[in-house]
Design a protein around this motif. Sequence first.
Motif, PDB file in Angstrom:
ATOM      1  N   PRO A  44       0.771  -1.286   0.157  1.00 41.20           N
ATOM      2  CA  PRO A  44       0.163  -0.011   0.019  1.00 41.20           C
ATOM      3  C   PRO A  44       0.941   1.215  -0.089  1.00 41.20           C
ATOM      4  CG  PRO A  44      -0.718  -1.543   1.789  1.00 41.20           C
ATOM      5  CD  PRO A  44       0.730  -2.159   1.271  1.00 41.20           C
ATOM      6  N   GLN A  45       0.359   2.203  -0.915  1.00 40.37           N
ATOM      7  CA  GLN A  45       1.185   3.638  -0.925  1.00 40.37           C
ATOM      8  C   GLN A  45       0.895   4.644   0.424  1.00 40.37           C
ATOM      9  OE1 GLN A  45       0.121   6.080  -4.123  1.00 40.37           O
ATOM     10  NE2 GLN A  45       2.317   7.211  -4.076  1.00 40.37           N
ATOM     11  N   THR A  46       2.007   4.839   1.114  1.00 48.82           N
ATOM     12  CA  THR A  46       1.853   5.871   1.938  1.00 48.82           C
ATOM     13  C   THR A  46       2.325   7.244   1.483  1.00 48.82           C
ATOM     14  OG1 THR A  46       4.002   5.810   2.804  1.00 48.82           O
ATOM     15  CG2 THR A  46       2.691   3.899   3.584  1.00 48.82           C
ATOM     16  N   PHE A  47       2.298   8.482   2.408  1.00 46.28           N
ATOM     17  CA  PHE A  47       2.498   9.648   2.044  1.00 46.28           C
ATOM     18  C   PHE A  47       4.197   9.856   2.032  1.00 46.28           C
ATOM     19  CE2 PHE A  47      -1.892  11.253   2.472  1.00 46.28           C
ATOM     20  CZ  PHE A  47      -1.842  12.273   1.523  1.00 46.28           C
ATOM     21  N   TYR A  48       4.689   8.714   2.430  1.00 47.89           N
ATOM     22  CA  TYR A  48       6.214   8.796   2.482  1.00 47.89           C
ATOM     23  C   TYR A  48       6.788   8.293   1.345  1.00 47.89           C
ATOM     24  CZ  TYR A  48       6.380   9.964   7.658  1.00 47.89           C
ATOM     25  OH  TYR A  48       6.276  10.617   8.764  1.00 47.89           O
ATOM     26  N   ASP A  49       5.977   7.636   0.377  1.00 43.76           N
ATOM     27  CA  ASP A  49       6.214   6.997  -0.862  1.00 43.76           C
ATOM     28  C   ASP A  49       6.599   7.824  -1.837  1.00 43.76           C
ATOM     29  OD1 ASP A  49       6.367   4.250   0.420  1.00 43.76           O
ATOM     30  OD2 ASP A  49       4.270   4.217   0.096  1.00 43.76           O
ATOM     31  N   TYR A  50       7.492   7.613  -2.721  1.00 52.01           N
ATOM     32  CA  TYR A  50       7.666   8.393  -3.966  1.00 52.01           C
ATOM     33  C   TYR A  50       8.462   7.622  -5.208  1.00 52.01           C
ATOM     34  CZ  TYR A  50      12.671   9.109  -2.238  1.00 52.01           C
ATOM     35  OH  TYR A  50      14.024   8.779  -1.794  1.00 52.01           O
ATOM     36  N   SER A  51       8.203   7.989  -6.367  1.00 50.50           N
ATOM     37  CA  SER A  51       8.845   7.392  -7.360  1.00 50.50           C
ATOM     38  C   SER A  51       9.481   8.586  -8.230  1.00 50.50           C
ATOM     39  CB  SER A  51       7.927   6.714  -8.449  1.00 50.50           C
ATOM     40  OG  SER A  51       6.911   7.179  -8.840  1.00 50.50           O
ATOM     41  N   ILE A  52      10.705   8.379  -8.968  1.00 47.55           N
ATOM     42  CA  ILE A  52      11.173   9.503  -9.670  1.00 47.55           C
ATOM     43  C   ILE A  52      11.299   9.065 -11.227  1.00 47.55           C
ATOM     44  CG2 ILE A  52      13.627  10.704  -9.802  1.00 47.55           C
ATOM     45  CD1 ILE A  52      14.063   9.522  -6.917  1.00 47.55           C
ATOM     46  N   THR A  53      11.249  10.108 -11.933  1.00 48.91           N
ATOM     47  CA  THR A  53      11.527   9.994 -13.452  1.00 48.91           C
ATOM     48  C   THR A  53      12.284  11.033 -14.076  1.00 48.91           C
ATOM     49  OG1 THR A  53       9.391  11.066 -14.016  1.00 48.91           O
ATOM     50  CG2 THR A  53       9.286   8.591 -13.639  1.00 48.91           C
TER      51      THR A  53
END
Length: 320
Positions: free
Chosen positions: A33-42
């Motif tokens: 599950p995604q949380t507010f701490y998660d990120y991905s970079i492009t």
Amino acid sequence: MKKWFSLGLTGLLMGCATQPSSTPNEVQSNALPQTFYDYSITSPQGKAMNIEELAFALRDADIILVGEWHGHPGTHLLQAQLFARLYQQTPNLALSMEQFTRDKQHIINQYLANEIGEKTLKAEANAWPNYDSNYRPLVEFAKQYQLDVIAANAPKSIVRCVGKYGADYLDRLPGVERQWAADTLTLSDDAYHQKFTASMHHGNEAKTERQFAAQTTWDDTMAESMVNYLALHPGKKIIHVAGRFHVAEGMGTASRIQSRNPNLKVMMVTPVSESSELSDSAPDYRVQVMPLPNGYMSKEKMMAAMKKIHSRNNTLKCYE
């Protein structure tokens, strides 16, 4: 009872062993599950990256502007993790911050030199209310590795007075205080000016111009602070943290940096979400995060809150 227990246990085990059918609001079993701490970079070209690859891609920059949504855990986590990796790659690094102002630079320096404690820093340098959770990691990293911290911004009182009286207000400031804001402001009708104007909806053109003068006081002062620092510290690189609007697409602080020194290479790292994207041609590296919750569900409550904020000008003390 044993029969029902057996059936229930069998169903539970099957649920663990097989992928259940799902609705759009359910999480797939093979994804956390995604949380507010998660990120991905492009990358600007849309290529997926990890944090190490991002730091390497930024290796030639003189100044790296890292945007945030103030208080968004994912953007603040990215800033701290990127700071560490940039330092590992290039130790000649300094941290520049929107969140501290020029008149408080000596207090920042005292804290970094262990001459005062953190509570004194927060009280006397007017640290933001979310300092502990969002900016302490950056300052403590700089302190641990003896890196400079640039208090880059102009004091809020000066910016608010510019918003009330216009750009000419800076001419009223006495000598010492005049040094706390940029020598010159960028007031031309550039892309940043147009973007800012489009975001205003009150219909008062003169008021919008004063408000833009206040906005660019922030950007010009932060830009000048960094350009001046690099002039005094050749060979250094800067990571600068600031609100997303100042960073996105190079319109704000970046354009003010390059107007002062076009030889500096400036790169942007900007948060995006499903409700707030960048143009396809933007040169920014993108950090995808969850969108923040809606601040207001009714226009009336939003307007009441804005009215309360603007009422601060009733007690604002400006030089006449």
